[in-house]
Design a protein around this motif. Structure first.
Motif, short mmCIF file in Angstrom:
data_model
loop_
_atom_site.label_atom_id
_atom_site.label_comp_id
_atom_site.label_asym_id
_atom_site.label_seq_id
_atom_site.Cartn_x
_atom_site.Cartn_y
_atom_site.Cartn_z
N PHE A 121 0.73 -1.33 0.01
CA PHE A 121 -0.05 -0.11 0.00
C PHE A 121 0.96 1.02 0.19
N VAL A 122 1.86 1.24 0.55
CA VAL A 122 2.94 2.36 0.63
C VAL A 122 3.45 2.51 -0.81
N VAL A 123 3.87 1.56 -1.22
CA VAL A 123 4.58 1.67 -2.77
C VAL A 123 3.42 2.09 -3.60
N ARG A 124 2.05 1.64 -3.67
CA ARG A 124 1.12 1.82 -4.44
C ARG A 124 0.87 3.62 -4.17
N SER A 125 0.79 4.07 -3.02
CA SER A 125 0.38 5.36 -2.65
C SER A 125 1.47 6.15 -3.41
N PHE A 126 2.88 5.84 -3.17
CA PHE A 126 3.83 6.94 -3.84
C PHE A 126 3.58 6.83 -5.34
N THR A 127 3.28 5.47 -5.88
CA THR A 127 2.97 5.55 -7.19
C THR A 127 2.08 6.47 -7.76
N VAL A 128 0.96 6.47 -7.17
CA VAL A 128 -0.25 7.11 -7.47
C VAL A 128 -0.03 8.54 -7.58
N ASP A 130 3.33 9.92 -7.68
CA ASP A 130 4.10 10.26 -8.82
C ASP A 130 3.51 10.40 -10.30
N GLY A 131 2.40 9.52 -10.33
CA GLY A 131 1.73 9.59 -11.63
C GLY A 131 0.96 10.91 -11.98
N ILE A 132 0.13 11.14 -10.45
CA ILE A 132 -0.49 12.57 -10.86
C ILE A 132 0.21 13.60 -11.07
N GLY A 133 1.40 13.84 -10.32
CA GLY A 133 2.23 14.60 -10.68
C GLY A 133 3.02 14.84 -12.05
N LYS A 134 3.46 14.00 -12.51
CA LYS A 134 3.62 13.84 -13.94
C LYS A 134 2.77 13.94 -14.91
N SER A 135 1.44 13.97 -14.64
CA SER A 135 0.45 14.15 -15.71
C SER A 135 0.34 15.68 -15.54
N LEU A 136 0.59 16.41 -14.46
CA LEU A 136 0.62 17.89 -14.30
C LEU A 136 2.01 18.32 -14.51
N ASP A 137 3.05 17.82 -14.38
CA ASP A 137 4.18 18.46 -14.60
C ASP A 137 5.21 17.53 -15.21
N ALA A 138 5.58 17.73 -16.56
CA ALA A 138 6.54 16.64 -17.10
C ALA A 138 7.63 16.42 -16.41
N ARG A 139 8.35 17.25 -15.74
CA ARG A 139 9.52 16.89 -14.86
C ARG A 139 9.30 16.78 -13.46
N PHE A 140 8.08 16.40 -12.81
CA PHE A 140 7.85 16.21 -11.67
C PHE A 140 8.76 15.34 -10.98
N ASP A 141 9.32 15.34 -9.68
CA ASP A 141 9.93 14.38 -9.08
C ASP A 141 9.83 14.63 -7.80
N ILE A 142 9.10 13.42 -7.33
CA ILE A 142 8.54 13.41 -5.90
C ILE A 142 9.53 13.42 -4.71
N SER A 143 10.77 13.07 -5.27
CA SER A 143 11.75 13.18 -4.29
C SER A 143 12.39 14.47 -3.82
N GLU A 144 12.28 15.26 -5.16
CA GLU A 144 12.69 16.70 -5.23
C GLU A 144 11.70 17.61 -4.55
N ILE A 145 10.31 17.10 -4.63
CA ILE A 145 9.45 18.00 -4.09
C ILE A 145 9.25 17.81 -2.80
N ALA A 146 9.42 16.40 -2.27
CA ALA A 146 9.21 16.11 -0.69
C ALA A 146 10.62 16.49 -0.18
N ALA A 147 11.56 17.14 -0.48
CA ALA A 147 12.87 17.26 0.43
C ALA A 147 12.64 18.41 1.47
N PRO A 148 12.00 19.63 1.02
CA PRO A 148 11.78 20.57 2.13
C PRO A 148 10.70 20.11 3.11
N TYR A 149 9.77 19.33 2.71
CA TYR A 149 8.67 18.86 3.52
C TYR A 149 9.49 18.03 4.51
#
Length: 287
Positions: A121-128, A130-149
């Motif tokens: 479930f954890v991996v599935r949540s991160f995958t979802v 990441d997929g939503i982010g890439k559909s909105l931003d072609a260069r979306f990177d969840i690790s880069e976005i989550a770093a400050p948080y």
């Protein structure tokens, strides 16, 4: 339906985030053991070296993405990240194998990792996400976005001057360890002298694990199976031929059937040898 992460796994995840943030491979391994992902057996040194390599690579990738975003500006998010060419992927694989190839082989042989069902479930949540982010931003990177948080999450509940307190605590621990070692030094030297005497007298023996020798022995054993299967198949073919000429049909049929079985075993063993040889060439960076 909603799943819940057990308390031990949740605490291990927090420790893993701390370890990644501080680039501390040992702390990451302890967190994986707490979560039940890593079994504390086998060669921990190889796993630690592998973890340290990937932590360094992760930090280098974040720094590179940050530099590209600053240089390109708005053009950075205009298109997807370019795919590596076949040659670039090959060179990258060679670089990884030349650095931690033996450690990866050793970890693969020991198989110290386990994947708890909860992590699905954890991996599935991160995958979802990441997929939503890439559909909105072609260069979306969840690790880069989550770093400050993640940094705010790790520093949550700490004093305002957490960095100064952490630095002071680290310096104080170093000084305390130095003073302790000043008095423990003579005892440690005595222990080392005792160990050397036991080695000289033969009461204590060192065990050295030679990975090259282990892989060579594995290939030799595989070749022995190939030769044995070939000898058995050829022998049964000769026996079957003689029996067929002698008009012993039943014995000839059984001999040819046995030769076919050993022939299949020969093919399977040869494919195993080819796979081992290819893995060795990959480790050497040839392919």
């Amino acid at each position: 339906m909603m799943g819940a992460i057990p308390g031990g796994v949740r605490g291990g995840l927090m420790e893993l985030f701390y370890g990644v943030y501080e680039k501390d491979a040992e702390r990451c391994l302890d967190a994986l053991v707490t979560m039940g992902v890593l079994v504390p057996t086998g060669d921990r040194l190889a796993v630690r070296r592998t973890a340290q390599f990937f932590l360094s690579s992760f930090q280098e990738r974040l720094d590179q993405q940050k530099k590209e975003r600053e240089d390109q500006g708005k053009q950075y998010s205009a298109s997807f990240k370019p795919q590596r060419s076949k040659d670039e992927a090959k060179e990258r694989r060679k670089a990884i194998l030349s650095s931690i190839g033996e450690d990866l082989l050793l970890a693969a042989a020991d198989q110290p990792f386990r994947f708890p069902a909860t992590f699905t479930f954890v991996v599935r949540s991160f995958t979802v996400l990441d997929g939503i982010g890439k559909s909105l931003d072609a260069r979306f990177d969840i690790s880069e976005i989550a770093a400050p948080y993640a940094r705010n999450l790790l520093l949550e509940g700490q004093p305002q001057f957490a960095a100064l307190q952490k630095d002071f605590t680290k310096r104080w621990n170093n000084q305390s360890r130095a003073v302790t070692n000043l008095f423990r030094g003579p005892n440690q030297i005595e222990d080392i002298a005792g160990t050397m005497q036991r080695l000289e007298s033969g009461d204590l023996k060192l065990r050295v694990r030679a990975l090259e020798a282990e892989r060579a022995l594995t290939r030799v054993q595989a070749w022995q199976k190939v030769v044995a299967s070939a000898l058995a198949a050829s022998t049964l073919v000769n026996v079957g031929t003689v029996l067929q000429v002698s008009a012993v049909t039943t014995g000839a049929t059984l001999s040819f059937a046995g030769a076919g079985i050993f022939g299949i075993m020969l093919l399977a063993n040869y494919l195993t040898v080819a796979k081992l040889e290819k893995k060795e060439l990959q480790l050497m960076g040839v392919v």
